[in-house]
Design a protein around this motif. Structure first.
Motif, PDB file in Angstrom:
ATOM      1  N   ALA A 160      47.712   0.935  81.672  1.00 45.35           N
ATOM      2  CA  ALA A 160      48.208   2.204  82.201  1.00 45.35           C
ATOM      3  C   ALA A 160      49.348   2.017  83.188  1.00 45.35           C
ATOM      4  O   ALA A 160      50.139   2.926  83.389  1.00 45.35           O
ATOM      5  N   TYR A 161      49.441   0.843  83.797  1.00 39.66           N
ATOM      6  CA  TYR A 161      50.424   0.616  84.859  1.00 39.66           C
ATOM      7  C   TYR A 161      51.607  -0.191  84.332  1.00 39.66           C
ATOM      8  O   TYR A 161      51.441  -1.296  83.806  1.00 39.66           O
ATOM      9  N   ALA A 162      52.784   0.361  84.482  1.00 36.47           N
ATOM     10  CA  ALA A 162      53.994  -0.375  84.140  1.00 36.47           C
ATOM     11  C   ALA A 162      54.316  -1.363  85.263  1.00 36.47           C
ATOM     12  O   ALA A 162      53.736  -1.316  86.351  1.00 36.47           O
ATOM     13  N   ARG A 163      55.250  -2.272  84.997  1.00 30.47           N
ATOM     14  CA  ARG A 163      55.679  -3.216  86.028  1.00 30.47           C
ATOM     15  C   ARG A 163      56.231  -2.454  87.225  1.00 30.47           C
ATOM     16  O   ARG A 163      56.892  -1.419  87.085  1.00 30.47           O
ATOM     17  N   SER A 164      55.949  -2.962  88.409  1.00 31.39           N
ATOM     18  CA  SER A 164      56.397  -2.293  89.631  1.00 31.39           C
ATOM     19  C   SER A 164      57.910  -2.177  89.663  1.00 31.39           C
ATOM     20  O   SER A 164      58.456  -1.136  90.066  1.00 31.39           O
ATOM     21  N   ASP A 165      58.603  -3.245  89.246  1.00 29.33           N
ATOM     22  CA  ASP A 165      60.063  -3.181  89.272  1.00 29.33           C
ATOM     23  C   ASP A 165      60.592  -2.191  88.228  1.00 29.33           C
ATOM     24  O   ASP A 165      61.634  -1.569  88.430  1.00 29.33           O
ATOM     25  N   PHE A 166      59.862  -2.003  87.128  1.00 27.77           N
ATOM     26  CA  PHE A 166      60.285  -1.029  86.119  1.00 27.77           C
ATOM     27  C   PHE A 166      60.162   0.390  86.668  1.00 27.77           C
ATOM     28  O   PHE A 166      61.064   1.210  86.493  1.00 27.77           O
ATOM     29  N   VAL A 167      59.050   0.680  87.348  1.00 28.64           N
ATOM     30  CA  VAL A 167      58.858   2.001  87.937  1.00 28.64           C
ATOM     31  C   VAL A 167      59.900   2.253  89.026  1.00 28.64           C
ATOM     32  O   VAL A 167      60.462   3.350  89.124  1.00 28.64           O
ATOM     33  N   SER A 168      60.185   1.254  89.835  1.00 30.59           N
ATOM     34  CA  SER A 168      61.196   1.403  90.882  1.00 30.59           C
ATOM     35  C   SER A 168      62.578   1.628  90.278  1.00 30.59           C
ATOM     36  O   SER A 168      63.356   2.457  90.764  1.00 30.59           O
ATOM     37  N   GLU A 169      62.888   0.873  89.215  1.00 32.14           N
ATOM     38  CA  GLU A 169      64.166   1.056  88.527  1.00 32.14           C
ATOM     39  C   GLU A 169      64.266   2.451  87.923  1.00 32.14           C
ATOM     40  O   GLU A 169      65.309   3.113  88.018  1.00 32.14           O
ATOM     41  N   LEU A 170      63.172   2.918  87.323  1.00 35.78           N
ATOM     42  CA  LEU A 170      63.160   4.254  86.737  1.00 35.78           C
ATOM     43  C   LEU A 170      63.322   5.327  87.808  1.00 35.78           C
ATOM     44  O   LEU A 170      64.076   6.293  87.627  1.00 35.78           O
ATOM     45  N   ASP A 171      62.646   5.162  88.929  1.00 39.71           N
ATOM     46  CA  ASP A 171      62.764   6.122  90.021  1.00 39.71           C
ATOM     47  C   ASP A 171      64.202   6.187  90.536  1.00 39.71           C
ATOM     48  O   ASP A 171      64.737   7.271  90.794  1.00 39.71           O
ATOM     49  N   GLY A 172      64.848   5.030  90.677  1.00 42.02           N
ATOM     50  CA  GLY A 172      66.239   5.017  91.121  1.00 42.02           C
ATOM     51  C   GLY A 172      67.163   5.691  90.123  1.00 42.02           C
ATOM     52  O   GLY A 172      68.103   6.409  90.513  1.00 42.02           O
ATOM     53  N   TYR A 173      66.902   5.482  88.836  1.00 40.54           N
ATOM     54  CA  TYR A 173      67.736   6.108  87.817  1.00 40.54           C
ATOM     55  C   TYR A 173      67.567   7.624  87.818  1.00 40.54           C
ATOM     56  O   TYR A 173      68.547   8.372  87.715  1.00 40.54           O
ATOM     57  N   VAL A 174      66.317   8.081  87.947  1.00 35.62           N
ATOM     58  CA  VAL A 174      66.063   9.526  87.969  1.00 35.62           C
ATOM     59  C   VAL A 174      66.728  10.161  89.190  1.00 35.62           C
ATOM     60  O   VAL A 174      67.307  11.254  89.099  1.00 35.62           O
ATOM     61  N   GLN A 175      66.678   9.487  90.336  1.00 35.72           N
ATOM     62  CA  GLN A 175      67.332  10.015  91.530  1.00 35.72           C
ATOM     63  C   GLN A 175      68.840  10.141  91.303  1.00 35.72           C
ATOM     64  O   GLN A 175      69.475  11.118  91.745  1.00 35.72           O
ATOM     65  N   LYS A 176      69.412   9.172  90.605  1.00 35.48           N
ATOM     66  CA  LYS A 176      70.841   9.231  90.300  1.00 35.48           C
ATOM     67  C   LYS A 176      71.151  10.399  89.361  1.00 35.48           C
ATOM     68  O   LYS A 176      72.146  11.114  89.529  1.00 35.48           O
ATOM     69  N   SER A 245      52.550   8.322  91.287  1.00 33.32           N
ATOM     70  CA  SER A 245      51.312   8.271  92.062  1.00 33.32           C
ATOM     71  C   SER A 245      50.538   7.012  91.707  1.00 33.32           C
ATOM     72  O   SER A 245      50.787   6.368  90.677  1.00 33.32           O
ATOM     73  N   GLU A 246      49.590   6.660  92.577  1.00 33.14           N
ATOM     74  CA  GLU A 246      48.708   5.526  92.306  1.00 33.14           C
ATOM     75  C   GLU A 246      47.574   5.911  91.362  1.00 33.14           C
ATOM     76  O   GLU A 246      46.975   5.056  90.726  1.00 33.14           O
ATOM     77  N   ASP A 247      47.270   7.194  91.289  1.00 31.60           N
ATOM     78  CA  ASP A 247      46.120   7.683  90.544  1.00 31.60           C
ATOM     79  C   ASP A 247      46.563   8.131  89.149  1.00 31.60           C
ATOM     80  O   ASP A 247      47.260   9.135  89.001  1.00 31.60           O
ATOM     81  N   VAL A 248      46.145   7.392  88.113  1.00 32.78           N
ATOM     82  CA  VAL A 248      46.522   7.733  86.740  1.00 32.78           C
ATOM     83  C   VAL A 248      45.920   9.069  86.324  1.00 32.78           C
ATOM     84  O   VAL A 248      46.583   9.889  85.678  1.00 32.78           O
ATOM     85  N   ASN A 249      44.672   9.305  86.699  1.00 31.69           N
ATOM     86  CA  ASN A 249      44.028  10.564  86.330  1.00 31.69           C
ATOM     87  C   ASN A 249      44.733  11.767  86.951  1.00 31.69           C
ATOM     88  O   ASN A 249      44.819  12.843  86.349  1.00 31.69           O
ATOM     89  N   LEU A 250      45.237  11.582  88.166  1.00 32.83           N
ATOM     90  CA  LEU A 250      45.984  12.653  88.820  1.00 32.83           C
ATOM     91  C   LEU A 250      47.260  12.978  88.040  1.00 32.83           C
ATOM     92  O   LEU A 250      47.628  14.146  87.882  1.00 32.83           O
ATOM     93  N   LEU A 251      47.920  11.953  87.540  1.00 29.64           N
ATOM     94  CA  LEU A 251      49.137  12.165  86.757  1.00 29.64           C
ATOM     95  C   LEU A 251      48.828  12.893  85.451  1.00 29.64           C
ATOM     96  O   LEU A 251      49.600  13.747  85.012  1.00 29.64           O
TER      97      LEU A 251
END
Length: 347
Positions: A160-176, A245-251
């Motif tokens: 359920a959890y992607a790589r931390s650097d992948f999520v961070s990269e995705l978050d930066g791209y979405v912000q852009k 979020s940290e909680d998969v069920n919440l997402l």
């Protein structure tokens, strides 16, 4: 007759009928009460509603370990490739599917002659095609935190959890993407490509959330404040939303809430196309809403938990992630002709 009536309604062929006031002998004459009109006097006509000519599409992206494992597919690559894939596979023959004709014919395995005999006179299979339009991208990304609850969740569902650097990269791209707020416009490589783009409208029309900002804010604010569980970060742009979020069920719950608000408030289906890119939640953890039976759903990911969704809507199309990654669909190049079918921003 019912099929013919629906077809005539969507083609604006129905003849408007006048509405008459019922004569009521019990109404007493009074200066404050207008006398009812004669039986043969037309009062007003109800305007016929304009049926949509668009097949709206929603992309739901659930990043996971399998998606982030490929080094040649960055977060930006996946973002654009998912939009491109949705625009390519979005169905267009919604009216026939929703009337049950197509599923009925498939079950009967009817011949071409029998198929034609079941259609209204003069109706062709492709006559009522809708325009594809991918107008939403919702991302629900689970981030790792080495706390006890998260470790237990990873043991229960390690993918359920992607790589931390992948999520961070995705978050930066979405912000852009949110900051830019418009499509990247590459220079046309040829005169023919420029002329082809000019022959098509830039978009099929605005389909944003501006008129529903207050309702969407009341929907998302509890997730930000942690009322629903662990606090979630919610990044919002024009037609792009990312929950982290940290909680998969919440997402998963946020995904259902976004779907419910869209389908019950913004644009009730049919028609509607939804692409779910990622692994589906456990059937017992998320109650799939029954309005999804009127939605075309395409799933790319693991086959696990697919039966829970098929119990609501059997017409779910499934494609394994590995097959998608090795196909020609895994491409982030969005052509000029496809751009007019996508209302989600990218850079």
């Amino acid at each position: 007759k019912v099929i013919q009536f629906i077809h005539d309604f969507e083609q604006h062929r129905l003849i408007p009928r006048d509405i008459w006031h019922r004569e009521d002998d019990t109404v007493e004459e009074n200066d404050d009460i207008e006398a009812p009109p004669p039986r043969n006097a037309a009062v007003r006509q109800i305007p016929m509603p304009m049926p949509t000519k668009r097949m709206p599409g929603i992309c739901i992206w659930l990043p996971n370990a399998a998606q982030s494992r490929r080094k040649d597919m960055s977060a930006a690559f996946m973002y654009k490739a998912i939009l491109r894939y949705a625009a390519l596979i979005c169905p267009k023959d919604n009216d026939l599917v929703q009337m049950g004709i197509w599923n009925h014919l498939k079950s009967l395995q009817a011949s071409a002659h029998n198929k034609a005999s079941l259609l209204p006179s003069g109706v062709k299979w492709r006559e009522t095609d809708l325009q594809r339009y991918i107008g939403r991208l919702w991302i629900f990304a689970a981030k790792r935190k080495k706390r006890k609850s998260t470790v237990e969740a990873e043991v229960a569902d390690p993918g359920a959890y992607a790589r931390s650097d992948f999520v961070s990269e995705l978050d930066g791209y979405v912000q852009k993407v949110i900051q830019v707020g418009e499509h990247a416009r590459d220079d046309a490589s040829s005169v023919e490509e420029t002329e082809a783009a000019a022959a098509q409208p830039d978009t099929l029309g605005d389909d944003d959330d501006e008129g529903f900002r207050e309702g969407l804010e009341s929907l998302r604010q509890p997730y930000r404040e942690g009322v629903m569980g662990a606090p979630a970060e919610v990044a919002e742009g024009k037609n792009t939303v990312m929950y982290t979020s940290e909680d998969v069920n919440l997402l998963h719950q946020a995904m259902i809430d976004e779907l419910a608000y869209y389908c019950l408030t913004i644009r009730p289906p049919p028609p509607l196309f939804v692409l779910i890119f990622g692994d589906l939640p456990e059937p017992e953890s998320v109650p799939w809403p029954h309005f999804l039976r009127n939605v075309h759903i395409h799933v790319v990911g693991s086959k696990r938990n697919l039966q829970g969704l098929r119990a609501i809507t059997p017409a779910v199309v499934y494609k394994p992630l590995e097959e998608w990654q090795e196909s020609e669909f895994a491409d982030d190049h969005i052509s000029l002709n496809l751009r007019r079918l996508i209302g989600v921003s990218w850079v």
